[in-house]
Scaffold this motif. Sequence first.
Motif, PDB file in Angstrom:
ATOM      1  N   GLU A 102      44.183  41.067  41.957  1.00  0.00           N
ATOM      2  CA  GLU A 102      43.240  40.154  41.024  1.00  0.00           C
ATOM      3  C   GLU A 102      43.501  41.388  39.728  1.00  0.00           C
ATOM      4  OE1 GLU A 102      39.158  41.373  41.024  1.00  0.00           O
ATOM      5  OE2 GLU A 102      39.209  40.566  43.391  1.00  0.00           O
TER       6      GLU A 102
ATOM      7  N   GLU B 279      44.601  38.539  35.640  1.00  0.00           N
ATOM      8  CA  GLU B 279      44.354  39.129  35.175  1.00  0.00           C
ATOM      9  C   GLU B 279      45.075  39.292  33.874  1.00  0.00           C
ATOM     10  OE1 GLU B 279      41.360  42.216  35.156  1.00  0.00           O
ATOM     11  OE2 GLU B 279      40.174  40.866  36.497  1.00  0.00           O
TER      12      GLU B 279
ATOM     13  N   THR C 104      44.090  35.188  43.648  1.00  0.00           N
ATOM     14  CA  THR C 104      44.404  36.111  44.423  1.00  0.00           C
ATOM     15  C   THR C 104      44.843  35.579  46.050  1.00  0.00           C
ATOM     16  OG1 THR C 104      43.587  37.715  43.042  1.00  0.00           O
ATOM     17  CG2 THR C 104      44.073  38.716  44.705  1.00  0.00           C
TER      18      THR C 104
END
Length: 327
Positions: free
Chosen positions: A143, A147, A160
């Motif tokens: 994750e 991001e 993911t």
Amino acid sequence: MPGTSLGTTGDTDLQPDESVGVDEVDILLVLDSLSPSQLAAILAPMRHLERSRVAVLTTPAAAAGLPTAAGSKPLSIVQVSDLDLALPHLRCVLAVGDYMHLGAIAHATALGANAAFLVAQHGIVTPHAPPLPKGAELLAWSEEDGEFWAGGRNDVTSHTVGGQLLHEALRSGDQQRVGGEATSLTYLGQLHGHELQRRSMARAAGAFCRTTGALYRPHPSETDIASRMQHRLWRLRGIEFESSGMPLPELNTAVVSVFSTGVLEAAAAGIPAWVDFPEPPQWLEEIWQRYGMKRFGSSAPTVVPPTVNEPAKEIAEIVLQRAGGRR
């Protein structure tokens, strides 16, 4: 402009099948090179796909060396329009990005065909990584990586799935390492990189190897004149090289590097792995933190959490969903 090769795959053990036609193909895999990271990220998912639906876009040199013999019907593709005509039913593209020639062709074709363009992460993501293509779906290792790479853009999405390269290293380590403590130390070279000045990278590597007695393992891309001259100078100064050619997960040696993906690959295989660089810039320290890389001298080496599911299988499932499901 270099030519490229487009091939469809057969139905058994990824062997070529001359009966397969491009009219059946709605999935395109883009393979820019035969590096272990791209083979893991792009080609490994093919094991879980309906192979009559898959074509591989790559260079002729790479097609000749494919372990899967994926190029059964080679076509010369040098224009976007050529790819449009070759794959009229394209629904999904899997690539590592659009920053190289083949990826750019495939991305333009995907946009024109309203096909999904999936970007499979195949290594560590740094602040210098190429931006994600317009409208891309990122298949990230974590994750945090998703991001970071998406950077808050609203035209890209992230899922993911984990890293297939690390998953394979974990399996390789379980199956092939004989156990026992690592008896030596190997420095993984990164002279080919552009994130830090070559002079700084060379100074750090040379000093580390001289101080610790570590062997130097050149990156496969360290074939340019400057790198070869640096290698020769180091040898003259007594630095020894690790030139076995063995896959990294099979080495019986601890490893150190600046921020090489090989540190994570080694750690996943159960090999003690650390990072080191004098007076690291803030972005480098942030990378070490994001990936849990431990600095050399720490009591505990880098640890890579095992993946619950095989990333290649998860990638294949997403590819099939974007291509309209199983037939």
